[in-house]
Design an enzyme around this catalytic site. Structure first.
Site, short mmCIF file in Angstrom:
data_model
loop_
_atom_site.label_atom_id
_atom_site.label_comp_id
_atom_site.label_asym_id
_atom_site.label_seq_id
_atom_site.Cartn_x
_atom_site.Cartn_y
_atom_site.Cartn_z
N LYS A 181 3.60 5.46 -2.52
CA LYS A 181 4.88 4.95 -2.01
C LYS A 181 4.83 3.46 -1.73
O LYS A 181 5.82 2.74 -1.91
CB LYS A 181 5.28 5.70 -0.73
CG LYS A 181 5.73 7.14 -0.93
CD LYS A 181 6.18 7.75 0.39
CE LYS A 181 6.79 9.14 0.24
NZ LYS A 181 5.78 10.19 0.04
N ARG A 230 -1.84 10.25 -3.68
CA ARG A 230 -0.77 10.89 -2.92
C ARG A 230 0.24 9.85 -2.44
O ARG A 230 0.67 9.01 -3.19
CB ARG A 230 -1.36 11.73 -1.79
CG ARG A 230 -2.12 12.97 -2.29
CD ARG A 230 -2.59 13.83 -1.16
NE ARG A 230 -3.01 15.17 -1.65
CZ ARG A 230 -3.49 16.12 -0.87
NH1 ARG A 230 -3.60 15.91 0.44
NH2 ARG A 230 -3.84 17.29 -1.37
N SER A 231 0.62 9.90 -1.16
CA SER A 231 1.71 9.03 -0.69
C SER A 231 1.34 7.57 -0.58
O SER A 231 2.22 6.73 -0.31
CB SER A 231 2.25 9.53 0.65
OG SER A 231 3.05 10.67 0.46
N ALA A 232 0.08 7.21 -0.77
CA ALA A 232 -0.23 5.79 -0.89
C ALA A 232 0.50 5.19 -2.08
O ALA A 232 0.69 3.97 -2.15
CB ALA A 232 -1.74 5.58 -1.02
N TYR A 269 10.78 11.28 7.47
CA TYR A 269 9.95 11.01 6.30
C TYR A 269 10.41 11.84 5.10
O TYR A 269 10.41 13.07 5.14
CB TYR A 269 8.50 11.34 6.65
CG TYR A 269 7.49 10.99 5.59
CD1 TYR A 269 7.50 9.76 4.95
CD2 TYR A 269 6.48 11.89 5.28
CE1 TYR A 269 6.55 9.44 4.00
CE2 TYR A 269 5.51 11.58 4.33
CZ TYR A 269 5.55 10.36 3.70
OH TYR A 269 4.59 10.05 2.76
#
Length: 407
Positions: free
Chosen positions: A87, A83-85, A173
């Site tokens: 980013k 997921r957003s890891a 965000y």
């Protein structure tokens, strides 16, 4: 640290019900114990944790099943959607382009991507884009999965979008739109997609099992995500973050920036869908092992296993420098961002004040801490409702902190 200094995690005479595999260096046993407790007390189903210190691996553990509802064991090479890891890995790309003299952080995005100047965004700088200050966390019309994974369609939509606040005056965000903002910028600067750039310039040279766009030949490596029960043992010392009423209401309100930001792909995509995993979505769709995530962050701090380092000292300073702080217009809590990375703070605790990295909603976490030389990677298939501070990841971070304090 050599193999002689490491202890096999699965040699403890059968006192654990969970078969924890891997290695832990002397002094980091608290991390192994915390990892086990996540299975026993916090509903963990399948996960892996890796930690580097000063470029050497000191923790490399995995346990449970590769699928959240399955029986096949998590293997040495099991990877998961983080997921957003993602980013945090993707944010290294513009920093490296700047390091190489190919990208001016203070130039307008439109210098590289002329179409982005539309709808009042002509003065948005690269720095503002990376720091979640561009004002485009939502789309007037959400994209279908087919549209979201098509680079011209998705970047065209974000280029045409009008900002919902004056760029540069606030931060919020960019949960999904970060994917298309970064993809559009990197493609126009380099002529390559961001997934290809990461593969050729980061993953391959560093030997990382990490992909933004999972290749078909590696699809068998990925486990399946799924929800797990929200469990937190009494007296655990876990971070207590009960959502404010305004936050809870924002997630329920279809018109709120919060709901719209997380709903920029509609219907909600199935993250186990091969189409989703193969897509180059640098804001949400990366697939990685914990080992690769930790090794990536270790390389930002210095040489790994005697090899080359990823960030020059000046770039490392940029990565840990605050660009946005305070009330987040999307998450509705106080957040801190650098140039694409989340920074240590109450809403997203990392190891300490110098830490930078990124959590993945529901579980995964990766970060580097220049002060201690620690690089951390945790991946899981069990998704909780947490956004920035998962109790399982936080328990492991506390264990790393305890291990360092005892040395």
């Amino acid at each position: 640290m050599g193999e002689a200094d490491e202890r096999e995690a699965d040699e403890r005479e059968g006192e654990w019900d969970v078969d924890v595999r891997g290695t832990v260096a002397a002094g980091f046993e608290p991390v192994r114990d915390a990892f086990l407790r996540n299975f026993e007390q916090r509903g963990e189903r399948g996960a892996a944790i890796a930690v580097y210190r000063d470029g050497a691996k000191v923790v490399d553990l995995w346990a449970g099943t590769r699928d959240v509802s399955g029986t096949a064991p998590w293997a040495l090479d099991t990877a998961q959607v983080v997921r957003s890891a993602t980013k945090g890995v993707a944010a290294a790309v513009p920093l490296l382009l700047h390091q190489r003299g190919q990208l001016d952080l203070d130039a307008p995005v439109g210098t590289y991507w002329p179409e982005f100047k539309a709808a009042g965004k002509d003065r948005v700088t690269v720095r503002q884009l990376l720091a979640h200050r561009a004002g485009v966390p939502v789309l007037d019309r959400p994209l279908t999965l087919a549209e979201a994974v098509d680079l011209p369609t998705a970047t065209g939509a974000i280029a045409a979008q009008a900002p919902v606040w004056e760029p540069g005056t606030a931060h919020g965000y960019h949960a999904h739109t970060f994917s298309w903002l970064l993809s559009g910028l990197v493609h126009r600067v380099t002529g390559r997609t961001i997934g290809r750039w990461v593969a050729e310039e980061i993953a391959r040279p560093l030997g990382l099992d990490l992909w933004i766009g999972l290749p078909p030949e590696e699809a068998h490596r990925a486990g399946r995500l799924g929800p797990v029960e929200e469990i937190e043992p009494p007296g655990s010392g876990a971070l207590k973050l009960r959502p404010k009423r305004s936050v809870t209401e924002a997630y329920r309100d279809p018109a709120s920036l919060t709901r719209r930001a997380f709903g920029a792909i509609d219907p909600k995509p199935d993250e186990n869908d091969p189409v989703y995993r193969a897509a180059e979505l640098p804001g949400s769709g990366g697939v990685s092992t914990a080992r690769a995530l930790a090794r990536f962050y270790a390389s930002t701090l210095g040489p790994v296993d005697g090899g080359a380092r990823l960030f020059a000292p000046a770039t490392l300073t940029l990565a840990r420098t605050e660009e946005s702080a305070g009330p987040d217009r999307v998450l509705l809590v106080g957040t801190r961002f650098g140039l694409g990375h989340m920074l240590h703070g109450p809403a997203s605790p990392l190891l300490g004040p110098t830490s930078f990295g990124h959590p993945g909603r529901g579980g995964s976490l990766g970060f580097a801490d220049p002060e201690s030389g620690i690089a951390f990677g945790y991946v899981t298939n069990g998704m909780r409702k947490t956004v920035t501070a998962d109790p399982r990841a936080q328990a492991l971070v506390r264990a790393v902190r305890a291990s360092l304090a005892a040395r």
